[in-house]
Design an enzyme around this catalytic site. Structure first.
Site, PDB file in Angstrom:
ATOM      1  N   ASP A 105       0.867  -1.152  -0.013  1.00  0.00           N
ATOM      2  CA  ASP A 105       0.197  -0.090  -0.078  1.00  0.00           C
ATOM      3  C   ASP A 105       0.785   1.208   0.116  1.00  0.00           C
ATOM      4  OD1 ASP A 105      -2.106  -1.449   0.156  1.00  0.00           O
ATOM      5  OD2 ASP A 105      -2.349  -1.679   2.423  1.00  0.00           O
TER       6      ASP A 105
ATOM      7  N   LYS B 242       1.716   2.336  -5.129  1.00  0.00           N
ATOM      8  CA  LYS B 242       2.423   1.754  -6.437  1.00  0.00           C
ATOM      9  C   LYS B 242       1.450   2.030  -7.576  1.00  0.00           C
ATOM     10  CE  LYS B 242       2.286  -2.451  -4.374  1.00  0.00           C
ATOM     11  NZ  LYS B 242       2.235  -1.984  -2.931  1.00  0.00           N
TER      12      LYS B 242
ATOM     13  N   GLY C  56      -4.661  -3.887  -3.812  1.00  0.00           N
ATOM     14  CA  GLY C  56      -5.616  -3.009  -4.290  1.00  0.00           C
ATOM     15  C   GLY C  56      -4.830  -1.852  -4.610  1.00  0.00           C
ATOM     16  N   HIS C  57      -4.721  -1.440  -5.837  1.00  0.00           N
ATOM     17  CA  HIS C  57      -3.803  -0.439  -6.212  1.00  0.00           C
ATOM     18  C   HIS C  57      -4.840   0.930  -6.743  1.00  0.00           C
ATOM     19  CE1 HIS C  57      -0.281  -3.180  -7.346  1.00  0.00           C
ATOM     20  NE2 HIS C  57      -0.673  -3.107  -5.940  1.00  0.00           N
TER      21      HIS C  57
ATOM     22  N   GLN D 168       2.035  -5.923  -3.269  1.00  0.00           N
ATOM     23  CA  GLN D 168       2.294  -6.104  -1.941  1.00  0.00           C
ATOM     24  C   GLN D 168       3.738  -5.241  -1.789  1.00  0.00           C
ATOM     25  OE1 GLN D 168       1.434  -9.691  -3.674  1.00  0.00           O
ATOM     26  NE2 GLN D 168      -0.734  -8.299  -2.876  1.00  0.00           N
TER      27      GLN D 168
HETATM   28  P1  GDP Z   1      -0.708   0.675  -3.587  1.00  0.00           P
HETATM   29  O1  GDP Z   1      -1.422  -0.927  -3.191  1.00  0.00           O
HETATM   30  O2  GDP Z   1       0.699   0.545  -3.268  1.00  0.00           O
HETATM   31  O3  GDP Z   1      -1.056   0.950  -4.828  1.00  0.00           O
HETATM   32  O4  GDP Z   1      -1.332   1.742  -2.846  1.00  0.00           O
HETATM   33  P2  GDP Z   1      -2.928   1.797  -2.129  1.00  0.00           P
HETATM   34  O5  GDP Z   1      -3.500   2.479  -3.383  1.00  0.00           O
HETATM   35  O6  GDP Z   1      -3.462   0.509  -1.632  1.00  0.00           O
HETATM   36  O7  GDP Z   1      -2.838   2.857  -0.972  1.00  0.00           O
HETATM   37  C1  GDP Z   1      -2.194   4.123  -1.379  1.00  0.00           C
HETATM   38  C2  GDP Z   1      -3.333   4.966  -0.940  1.00  0.00           C
HETATM   39  O8  GDP Z   1      -2.790   6.454  -0.664  1.00  0.00           O
HETATM   40  C3  GDP Z   1      -4.620   5.437  -2.072  1.00  0.00           C
HETATM   41  O9  GDP Z   1      -5.627   5.606  -1.047  1.00  0.00           O
HETATM   42  C4  GDP Z   1      -3.923   6.604  -2.663  1.00  0.00           C
HETATM   43  O10 GDP Z   1      -4.884   7.348  -3.143  1.00  0.00           O
HETATM   44  C5  GDP Z   1      -3.232   7.198  -1.609  1.00  0.00           C
HETATM   45  N1  GDP Z   1      -2.240   8.029  -2.079  1.00  0.00           N
HETATM   46  C6  GDP Z   1      -1.188   7.759  -3.022  1.00  0.00           C
HETATM   47  N2  GDP Z   1      -0.136   8.703  -3.027  1.00  0.00           N
HETATM   48  C7  GDP Z   1      -0.562   9.665  -2.125  1.00  0.00           C
HETATM   49  C8  GDP Z   1       0.005  10.774  -1.587  1.00  0.00           C
HETATM   50  O11 GDP Z   1       0.901  11.424  -2.141  1.00  0.00           O
HETATM   51  N3  GDP Z   1      -0.601  11.417  -0.649  1.00  0.00           N
HETATM   52  C9  GDP Z   1      -2.100  11.062  -0.139  1.00  0.00           C
HETATM   53  N4  GDP Z   1      -2.445  11.882   0.825  1.00  0.00           N
HETATM   54  N5  GDP Z   1      -2.348   9.963  -0.652  1.00  0.00           N
HETATM   55  C10 GDP Z   1      -1.924   9.465  -1.481  1.00  0.00           C
HETATM   56  P1  IMO Z   2      -0.998  -4.157  -2.276  1.00  0.00           P
HETATM   57  O1  IMO Z   2      -0.432  -4.544  -3.636  1.00  0.00           O
HETATM   58  C1  IMO Z   2      -1.087  -4.553   2.101  1.00  0.00           C
HETATM   59  C2  IMO Z   2      -1.005  -8.573   3.523  1.00  0.00           C
HETATM   60  C3  IMO Z   2      -2.372  -9.265   4.173  1.00  0.00           C
HETATM   61  C4  IMO Z   2      -1.777 -10.151   4.916  1.00  0.00           C
HETATM   62  C5  IMO Z   2      -0.653 -10.772   4.242  1.00  0.00           C
HETATM   63  C6  IMO Z   2      -1.184 -12.096   3.667  1.00  0.00           C
HETATM   64  O2  IMO Z   2      -2.243  -3.376  -2.442  1.00  0.00           O
HETATM   65  O3  IMO Z   2       0.244  -3.427  -1.536  1.00  0.00           O
HETATM   66  P2  IMO Z   2      -2.555 -12.767   1.478  1.00  0.00           P
HETATM   67  O4  IMO Z   2      -4.011 -12.557   1.096  1.00  0.00           O
HETATM   68  O5  IMO Z   2      -1.532 -12.204   0.387  1.00  0.00           O
HETATM   69  O6  IMO Z   2      -2.251 -14.106   1.775  1.00  0.00           O
HETATM   70  O7  IMO Z   2      -2.256 -11.932   2.804  1.00  0.00           O
HETATM   71  O8  IMO Z   2      -0.499  -9.936   3.396  1.00  0.00           O
HETATM   72  N1  IMO Z   2      -1.321  -8.036   2.124  1.00  0.00           N
HETATM   73  C7  IMO Z   2      -1.182  -6.981   1.818  1.00  0.00           C
HETATM   74  N2  IMO Z   2      -0.969  -5.702   2.659  1.00  0.00           N
HETATM   75  N3  IMO Z   2      -1.140  -4.293   0.655  1.00  0.00           N
HETATM   76  C8  IMO Z   2      -1.310  -5.551  -0.155  1.00  0.00           C
HETATM   77  O9  IMO Z   2      -1.398  -5.311  -1.450  1.00  0.00           O
HETATM   78  C9  IMO Z   2      -1.839  -6.682   0.326  1.00  0.00           C
HETATM   79  N4  IMO Z   2      -1.483  -8.225   0.078  1.00  0.00           N
HETATM   80  C10 IMO Z   2      -1.506  -8.808   1.055  1.00  0.00           C
HETATM   81  O10 IMO Z   2      -3.001  -8.248   4.872  1.00  0.00           O
HETATM   82  O11 IMO Z   2      -1.248  -9.548   6.275  1.00  0.00           O
HETATM   83 MG    MG Z   3      -2.808  -1.521  -1.942  1.00  0.00          MG
END
Ligand code: GDP
Ligand code: IMO
Ligand code: MG
Length: 423
Positions: A13, A16, A40-41, A221
């Site tokens: 998270d 990416k 979840g991107h 991840q």
């Molecule tokens: P990913 O899994 O690495 O793609 O990241 P996620 O989407 O799960 O989580 C990143 C969260 O931070 C999302 O809700 C984005 O919209 C938000 N986000 C990304 N970059 C920034 C930033 O620079 N500032 C803020 N406040 N939010 C951001």
């Molecule tokens: P993105 O790509 C954050 C965590 C789960 C759990 C562990 C194993 O959005 O960064 P799984 O379902 O993969 O067997 O769960 O890994 N986990 C993540 N945490 N971001 C993710 O993906 C994750 N995908 C799995 O919460 O601790």
């Molecule tokens: Mg994510």
């Protein structure tokens, strides 16, 4: 041409999806190499927000080819829902989303097994996303899995055999479940998959490279969730590190170019497992509130803490990071003091080396910085950065030994600042 890799350096998270979308115009192809719908991107642009799970984040920028590689595990039902939602929102994908025949399929029973294993673990559960990731990779490694390419080859019989095996395990665990609805959606997903180009993606990617096309690999991840180098057993079941891109796409190690390592200006983790810099106080709550730190897919509260440079140095090392990207610095805009963990105290001794066990007796040692106390969300150039923020960046670069090339100051595509480089 070389393949660049963008991957998370923390516990996932990091942001990416946002950065892959921003970088896509520089590339011809975007490819996912591991993970599945546990990801979840999130991307935001033109007032819209999208969350991608199995589909690469390059899908919104023109007509770029996007590839789901062999290292990915794919749930046809979830894939269909995700792809249909994108098409309905005006983003046709059928011709430009290619799926490896070697990607393994997540069955409905894999999801149930995931839940059953978690229930059996009780207090020591991993806190998985419940998407069947572990059981699917387990079947892959134990040579019991089915792949996308198998759909064309006597598939129903193979499915029935694998399902029966899963059901025997579930019986042994005494776990009750209902498959009917999940299975119906799954078979609809299988039919839907057939409309996409199902390809030998290793041949395709290497041919594209030979033609001089550029490829960006999108990690899912993060390094601290890597099955070998993460905080085992509280990890995911794939290799999230750079080497995973070679295995998950069929790209030779000498074809890897830049490795973009992405991190937040602080740190989060969702699910169980050790997290040395976790904050249980008001500061942790403030980061969660300001950063909206709730899971993009599951809505689960993310645990929050200060940036951990011991873990990050380790992540830079195992990935061979060449460029750093720092996200969500805006979340710290109002803080009086910002901290960074520079070492761990283990058994009274200070160490800057990431140890085998981070679960017991690890105490973070912090460096403190005055906060920049400036709203950075509308900044467009590094010339506008406050002095205190620059000092924080310089410190991180010194500690990690890699330049921070991009700074993100908000969730929108536009809120991204590329820094000057010497090139
Ligand atoms: P990913 O899994 O690495 O793609 O990241 P996620 O989407 O799960 O989580 C990143 C969260 O931070 C999302 O809700 C984005 O919209 C938000 N986000 C990304 N970059 C920034 C930033 O620079 N500032 C803020 N406040 N939010 C951001
Ligand atoms: P993105 O790509 C954050 C965590 C789960 C759990 C562990 C194993 O959005 O960064 P799984 O379902 O993969 O067997 O769960 O890994 N986990 C993540 N945490 N971001 C993710 O993906 C994750 N995908 C799995 O919460 O601790
Ligand atoms: Mg994510």
């Amino acid at each position: 041409m070389k393949v660049d890799v963008l991957l998370g350096l923390q516990w996932g998270d990091e942001g990416k999806g946002k950065v892959v979308d921003v970088l896509t115009p520089k590339y011809d192809v975007v490819a996912r190499f591991q993970g599945g719908p546990n990801a979840g991107h999130t991307l935001e642009f033109e007032g819209q927000k999208y969350v991608l799970r199995s589909i690469p984040s390059g899908i919104f920028q023109g007509d770029k080819v996007n590839i789901i590689g062999n290292g990915v595990v794919l749930d046809p039902a979830l894939f269909k829902a995700e792809a249909e939602a994108l098409e309905a929102s005006g983003h046709p994908l059928k011709e430009r989303l290619h799926i490896s025949k070697k990607a393994h399929l997540i069955f409905p029973t894999h999801r149930i097994l995931d839940a059953a294993y978690e229930a059996a673990k009780g207090k020591s559960k991993v806190g998985t996303t419940g998407k069947g990731i572990g059981p699917t990779y387990t079947d892959k490694v134990s040579r019991n899995g089915l792949r996308v390419g198998d759909i064309a080859l006597n598939f129903e019989e193979k499915y029935a055999q694998a399902k029966a095996r899963h059901e025997r395990i579930l019986q042994g665990l005494g776990y009750s479940y209902d498959l009917a609805e999940l299975e119906k959606a799954w078979w609809e997903g299988i039919e839907y998959l057939k409309q996409f180009p199902l390809v030998d993606s290793e041949h395709e990617i290497n041919a594209l490279l030979d033609e001089g096309k550029s490829v960006l690999c999108e990690g899912a991840q993060g390094t601290m969730l890597d099955v070998d180098f993460g905080s085992y057993p509280y990890v995911t079941s794939s290799n999230t590190i750079c080497a995973g891109a070679c295995v998950g796409l069929g790209v030779a190690p000498n074809k890897i170019g830049d490795v973009y390592g992405i991190m937040k200006a602080y740190c989060t983790r969702v699910g169980s497992g050790p997290f040395p810099t976790e904050l249980f106080d008001e500061t942790g709550k403030k980061i969660r509130d300001l950063g909206h730190e709730y899971g993009a897919v599951t809505g689960r509260e993310r645990r929050c803490g200060w940036i951990d440079l011991v873990a990050l140095r380790y992540a830079v090392m195992v990935n061979g990071v060449t460029k750093l990207i720092m996200m969500k610095s805006d979340v710290l805009d109002t803080f009086d003091v910002v901290k960074a963990c520079v070492a761990y105290k283990v058994g009274g001794e200070e160490t800057s080396r990431f140890p085998f066990d981070i679960e017991h007796g690890v105490e973070p040692v912090y460096a403190e910085f005055p906060g920049w106390k400036t709203d950075m969300t509308k900044m467009t150039s590094e010339d506008e950065f406050p002095e205190e923020f620059n000092a924080y960046l310089t410190f991180l670069e010194e500690q990690l030994g890699v330049p921070i090339q991009i700074v993100s100051v908000g969730p929108d595509r536009e809120q991204t600042i590329e820094r000057y480089t010497e090139e």
